[in-house]
Design a protein around this motif. Structure first.
Motif, PDB file in Angstrom:
ATOM      1  N   PHE A 129       0.834  -1.206   0.000  1.00 46.64           N
ATOM      2  CA  PHE A 129       0.000   0.000   0.000  1.00 46.64           C
ATOM      3  C   PHE A 129       0.870   1.258   0.000  1.00 46.64           C
ATOM      4  CE2 PHE A 129      -2.658  -3.369   1.514  1.00 46.64           C
ATOM      5  CZ  PHE A 129      -3.900  -3.097   0.946  1.00 46.64           C
ATOM      6  N   PRO A 130       0.376   2.345  -0.632  1.00 42.38           N
ATOM      7  CA  PRO A 130       1.222   3.517  -0.870  1.00 42.38           C
ATOM      8  C   PRO A 130       1.102   4.647   0.134  1.00 42.38           C
ATOM      9  CG  PRO A 130      -0.740   3.685  -2.202  1.00 42.38           C
ATOM     10  CD  PRO A 130      -0.874   2.402  -1.419  1.00 42.38           C
ATOM     11  N   SER A 131       0.154   4.577   1.091  1.00 44.16           N
ATOM     12  CA  SER A 131      -0.104   5.741   1.956  1.00 44.16           C
ATOM     13  C   SER A 131      -0.139   5.371   3.433  1.00 44.16           C
ATOM     14  CB  SER A 131      -1.438   6.400   1.555  1.00 44.16           C
ATOM     15  OG  SER A 131      -1.428   6.789   0.207  1.00 44.16           O
ATOM     16  N   ASN A 132       0.736   4.472   3.838  1.00 45.04           N
ATOM     17  CA  ASN A 132       0.731   4.009   5.223  1.00 45.04           C
ATOM     18  C   ASN A 132       1.058   5.150   6.183  1.00 45.04           C
ATOM     19  OD1 ASN A 132       0.232   1.230   4.573  1.00 45.04           O
ATOM     20  ND2 ASN A 132       2.358   1.080   3.903  1.00 45.04           N
ATOM     21  N   GLY A 133       0.170   5.351   7.160  1.00 42.25           N
ATOM     22  CA  GLY A 133       0.409   6.360   8.184  1.00 42.25           C
ATOM     23  C   GLY A 133       0.142   7.790   7.767  1.00 42.25           C
ATOM     24  N   LEU A 144      -3.121  13.692  -3.027  1.00 48.99           N
ATOM     25  CA  LEU A 144      -4.441  13.378  -2.493  1.00 48.99           C
ATOM     26  C   LEU A 144      -4.898  11.971  -2.873  1.00 48.99           C
ATOM     27  CD1 LEU A 144      -6.221  16.773  -3.241  1.00 48.99           C
ATOM     28  CD2 LEU A 144      -5.115  16.037  -1.112  1.00 48.99           C
ATOM     29  N   LEU A 145      -4.214  11.379  -3.831  1.00 46.12           N
ATOM     30  CA  LEU A 145      -4.527  10.017  -4.273  1.00 46.12           C
ATOM     31  C   LEU A 145      -3.219   9.325  -4.630  1.00 46.12           C
ATOM     32  CD1 LEU A 145      -6.639   7.857  -5.147  1.00 46.12           C
ATOM     33  CD2 LEU A 145      -6.711   8.982  -7.384  1.00 46.12           C
ATOM     34  N   ALA A 146      -3.082   8.082  -4.218  1.00 51.15           N
ATOM     35  CA  ALA A 146      -1.854   7.325  -4.487  1.00 51.15           C
ATOM     36  C   ALA A 146      -2.205   5.893  -4.850  1.00 51.15           C
ATOM     37  CB  ALA A 146      -0.933   7.356  -3.270  1.00 51.15           C
ATOM     38  N   PHE A 147      -1.438   5.327  -5.780  1.00 52.46           N
ATOM     39  CA  PHE A 147      -1.609   3.932  -6.184  1.00 52.46           C
ATOM     40  C   PHE A 147      -0.288   3.193  -6.062  1.00 52.46           C
ATOM     41  CE2 PHE A 147      -5.039   6.015  -8.515  1.00 52.46           C
ATOM     42  CZ  PHE A 147      -6.108   5.178  -8.225  1.00 52.46           C
ATOM     43  N   GLN A 148      -0.388   1.909  -5.736  1.00 52.52           N
ATOM     44  CA  GLN A 148       0.768   1.026  -5.836  1.00 52.52           C
ATOM     45  C   GLN A 148       0.339  -0.219  -6.596  1.00 52.52           C
ATOM     46  OE1 GLN A 148       3.339   0.360  -2.447  1.00 52.52           O
ATOM     47  NE2 GLN A 148       3.668  -1.782  -3.022  1.00 52.52           N
ATOM     48  N   VAL A 149       0.987  -0.445  -7.725  1.00 48.67           N
ATOM     49  CA  VAL A 149       0.704  -1.608  -8.568  1.00 48.67           C
ATOM     50  C   VAL A 149       1.840  -2.602  -8.366  1.00 48.67           C
ATOM     51  CG1 VAL A 149       0.318  -2.442 -10.905  1.00 48.67           C
ATOM     52  CG2 VAL A 149      -0.503  -0.175 -10.239  1.00 48.67           C
ATOM     53  N   THR A 150       1.521  -3.721  -7.738  1.00 55.06           N
ATOM     54  CA  THR A 150       2.528  -4.738  -7.429  1.00 55.06           C
ATOM     55  C   THR A 150       2.256  -5.984  -8.259  1.00 55.06           C
ATOM     56  OG1 THR A 150       2.658  -3.902  -5.147  1.00 55.06           O
ATOM     57  CG2 THR A 150       3.635  -6.059  -5.608  1.00 55.06           C
ATOM     58  N   GLU A 151       3.238  -6.359  -9.068  1.00 52.85           N
ATOM     59  CA  GLU A 151       3.115  -7.566  -9.890  1.00 52.85           C
ATOM     60  C   GLU A 151       3.470  -8.790  -9.053  1.00 52.85           C
ATOM     61  OE1 GLU A 151       4.325  -7.084 -14.144  1.00 52.85           O
ATOM     62  OE2 GLU A 151       5.397  -5.343 -13.333  1.00 52.85           O
ATOM     63  N   LEU A 152       2.501  -9.682  -8.909  1.00 59.67           N
ATOM     64  CA  LEU A 152       2.686 -10.918  -8.162  1.00 59.67           C
ATOM     65  C   LEU A 152       3.069 -12.055  -9.108  1.00 59.67           C
ATOM     66  CD1 LEU A 152      -0.539 -10.723  -5.937  1.00 59.67           C
ATOM     67  CD2 LEU A 152       1.749  -9.852  -5.389  1.00 59.67           C
ATOM     68  N   GLY A 161      -4.513   4.655  -1.815  1.00 53.65           N
ATOM     69  CA  GLY A 161      -4.805   5.475  -0.651  1.00 53.65           C
ATOM     70  C   GLY A 161      -5.424   6.776  -1.127  1.00 53.65           C
ATOM     71  N   VAL A 162      -6.562   7.164  -0.532  1.00 54.24           N
ATOM     72  CA  VAL A 162      -7.264   8.370  -0.966  1.00 54.24           C
ATOM     73  C   VAL A 162      -7.571   9.248   0.232  1.00 54.24           C
ATOM     74  CG1 VAL A 162      -9.521   7.221  -0.887  1.00 54.24           C
ATOM     75  CG2 VAL A 162      -9.224   9.261  -2.303  1.00 54.24           C
ATOM     76  N   ASN A 163      -7.394  10.543   0.047  1.00 49.85           N
ATOM     77  CA  ASN A 163      -7.671  11.522   1.083  1.00 49.85           C
ATOM     78  C   ASN A 163      -9.174  11.751   1.170  1.00 49.85           C
ATOM     79  OD1 ASN A 163      -7.978  14.049   2.530  1.00 49.85           O
ATOM     80  ND2 ASN A 163      -5.799  14.434   2.165  1.00 49.85           N
ATOM     81  N   HIS A 164      -9.758  11.460   2.354  1.00 52.36           N
ATOM     82  CA  HIS A 164     -11.215  11.533   2.511  1.00 52.36           C
ATOM     83  C   HIS A 164     -11.741  12.974   2.438  1.00 52.36           C
ATOM     84  CE1 HIS A 164     -15.026   9.771   3.268  1.00 52.36           C
ATOM     85  NE2 HIS A 164     -14.596   8.738   3.968  1.00 52.36           N
ATOM     86  N   LEU A 165     -10.865  13.967   2.559  1.00 54.60           N
ATOM     87  CA  LEU A 165     -11.323  15.348   2.452  1.00 54.60           C
ATOM     88  C   LEU A 165     -11.800  15.688   1.047  1.00 54.60           C
ATOM     89  CD1 LEU A 165      -8.525  17.266   4.409  1.00 54.60           C
ATOM     90  CD2 LEU A 165     -10.733  16.511   5.274  1.00 54.60           C
ATOM     91  N   VAL A 166     -11.229  15.042   0.055  1.00 50.12           N
ATOM     92  CA  VAL A 166     -11.532  15.411  -1.330  1.00 50.12           C
ATOM     93  C   VAL A 166     -12.606  14.524  -1.947  1.00 50.12           C
ATOM     94  CG1 VAL A 166      -9.738  13.987  -2.425  1.00 50.12           C
ATOM     95  CG2 VAL A 166     -10.479  16.096  -3.538  1.00 50.12           C
ATOM     96  N   ALA A 167     -12.772  13.290  -1.462  1.00 48.48           N
ATOM     97  CA  ALA A 167     -13.752  12.395  -2.090  1.00 48.48           C
ATOM     98  C   ALA A 167     -14.146  11.273  -1.142  1.00 48.48           C
ATOM     99  CB  ALA A 167     -13.185  11.807  -3.378  1.00 48.48           C
ATOM    100  N   ASP A 168     -15.378  10.799  -1.309  1.00 52.64           N
ATOM    101  CA  ASP A 168     -15.837   9.634  -0.565  1.00 52.64           C
ATOM    102  C   ASP A 168     -15.780   8.401  -1.457  1.00 52.64           C
ATOM    103  OD1 ASP A 168     -17.975   9.989  -2.298  1.00 52.64           O
ATOM    104  OD2 ASP A 168     -19.325  10.770  -0.769  1.00 52.64           O
TER     105      ASP A 168
END
Length: 444
Positions: A129-133, A144-152, A161-168
């Motif tokens: 995950f990209p927004s720990n803590g 305000l928005l972050a993605f982590q694409v992990t190839e398994l 991870g998304v900032n709840h202030l900007v979107a639900d």
């Protein structure tokens, strides 16, 4: 040795072109936005099947994400904090004009399989995950928005991870649907209407709202979380139908508006079962707090698709003794009454009172409360980047306490998944409770 290796960490910005569209440059924050100021970014994940070797997923994801951000441009902005030193207050707004972009992490865990990451208590979970803590107020410097694409080894893990202030959740999944459609089928700008932004709601309130400076940054969170465990429960369509019929049969209500819904019946079953196994005193006050979409409840109603955060947190309250002395239908009716009480007038009253006396919690759930987020209406399994639909949805790490519940649709038509965080001793009793297990399957 870490399971996940980061290959790149970049910023993806909205596609630039002169299309003549007008964009709002500043989004002011409402009481229901600022309520989330000190909560961690909402982190979730979808796990997809592995695409064929000829599919260049990272370049496809980045290019389509850039186009999606052209439409959902507030995600590419940043939070701005103004400090008023005269009275030691601060205010916030979202600056949409900078085009700062979203975080995009490309990672690999080639020795890890899908079944590994779906195992309960998987050791390296947070690494996906990209927004720990990261807390919402940190959006002044964090995307305000972050993605982590992990190839398994046999799949693709997309954590966000998304900032709840900007979107639900409703706005995020609308964005995600657009992104997957652009990636899988291409994009025709003429077919996509301009983004409908949430209008300001409270008349007579000056904005930006001024907050005491002490409320605008993190503070120590008490409580011990080491004895918490997460568990996912599945309710089949048959289980849900049986619970709904039981609850409505016990209520004996002819008023259609007071009919118990499927979701209320399932949630009442969870609430009663958790309380029954919590060992609380009969006099102890208990709460069930529901995150509700208020778009259609305010007056005038907002567009169902309008972008932003329109979540109101509403609370059903009773005592442990009263809960256990009554049947499923009674508990479901308390939830039903709470939902129906959320009128435009009530919502406005709560917001106006909040402006006068703002309270911003840290997000830790207390012993006597359930806090219910997400929704079985979110079509999380309907998204497809072109490699197939998701295998599973999972909650990410973050500050949590006993009683945190996330609700999603299940993989089977008409089913629901309930993701829970509970004290270990409560969960142990719950898993041995025959009355509870009669209508539910423990997934992991």
């Amino acid at each position: 040795m870490a399971a996940v290796v980061v290959i790149s960490d970049t910023i993806v910005r909205p596609e630039t072109s002169e299309d003549g569209s007008e964009r709002v440059k500043t989004i002011h924050l409402t009481p229901w936005d600022l309520f989330f100021l000190r909560t961690e970014y909402s982190q979730r994940a979808l796990i997809f099947p592995k695409p064929d070797q000829e599919t260049h997923i990272i370049s496809q994801l980045k290019s389509s994400l850039s186009v999606a951000l052209k439409i959902f441009y507030p995600f590419a902005g940043r939070l701005v904090k103004n400090h008023n030193q005269d009275d030691e207050t601060a205010s916030f707004f979202v600056d949409c004009d900078g085009g700062s972009g979203v975080k995009f992490v490309h990672a690999a865990a080639k020795t890890v399989s899908v079944s590994d990451v779906l195992e309960p208590g998987y050791e390296y979970w947070s690494e996906f995950f990209p927004s720990n803590g990261v807390e919402s107020w940190q959006g002044v410097s964090e995307p305000l928005l972050a993605f982590q694409v992990t190839e398994l080894k046999d799949g693709v893990f997309i954590g966000y991870g998304v900032n709840h202030l900007v979107a639900d959740g409703a706005s995020f999944w609308s964005f995600f649907k657009t992104w997957t459609e652009i990636c899988s089928t291409g994009f025709d700008r003429k077919t996509m209407p301009p983004l409908s932004l949430r209008p300001w709601f409270l008349d007579g309130v000056d904005y930006p709202i001024q907050l005491p400076i002490s409320l605008t940054a993190s503070s120590p969170v008490g409580g011990v979380v080491s004895s918490l465990q997460k568990k996912i429960f599945r309710f089949t369509s048959r289980d849900i139908s049986e619970l709904k019929a039981q609850a409505n049969g016990e209520v004996f209500c002819s008023d259609e508006d007071r009919k118990i819904s499927s979701f209320q019946a399932v949630l009442a079953h969870m609430w009663r079962s958790i309380i029954r196994n919590s060992g609380l005193n009969p006099e102890e006050v208990i709460h069930c707090k529901l995150a509700m979409d208020m778009r259609q409840r305010v007056n005038p109603p907002m567009d169902k698709e309008c972008f932003g955060n329109m979540v109101g947190l509403v609370t059903a309250t009773t005592t442990a003794g009263e809960m256990l002395n009554n049947e499923l239908g009674w508990a479901a009716l308390q939830l039903n009454k709470t939902v129906r009480s959320q009128t435009n007038e009530e919502f406005k009253r709560v917001c106006e009172n909040w402006v006068k006396n703002p309270e911003i919690p840290n997000g830790l759930v207390v012993n006597n409360s359930l806090v219910v987020a997400s929704s079985p209406r979110f079509n999380v399994f309907g998204h497809d980047f072109g490699w197939g639909k998701p295998i599973a949805v999972r909650a990410g790490p973050g500050i949590a306490g006993h009683g945190k519940i996330l609700v999603y649709p299940g993989t089977e038509q008409g089913s629901m998944e309930i993701h829970t965080s509970l004290w270990s001793h409560v969960l142990e009793k719950l898993l041995a409770d025959e009355e509870f297990l009669q209508h539910v399957v423990c997934m992991c």
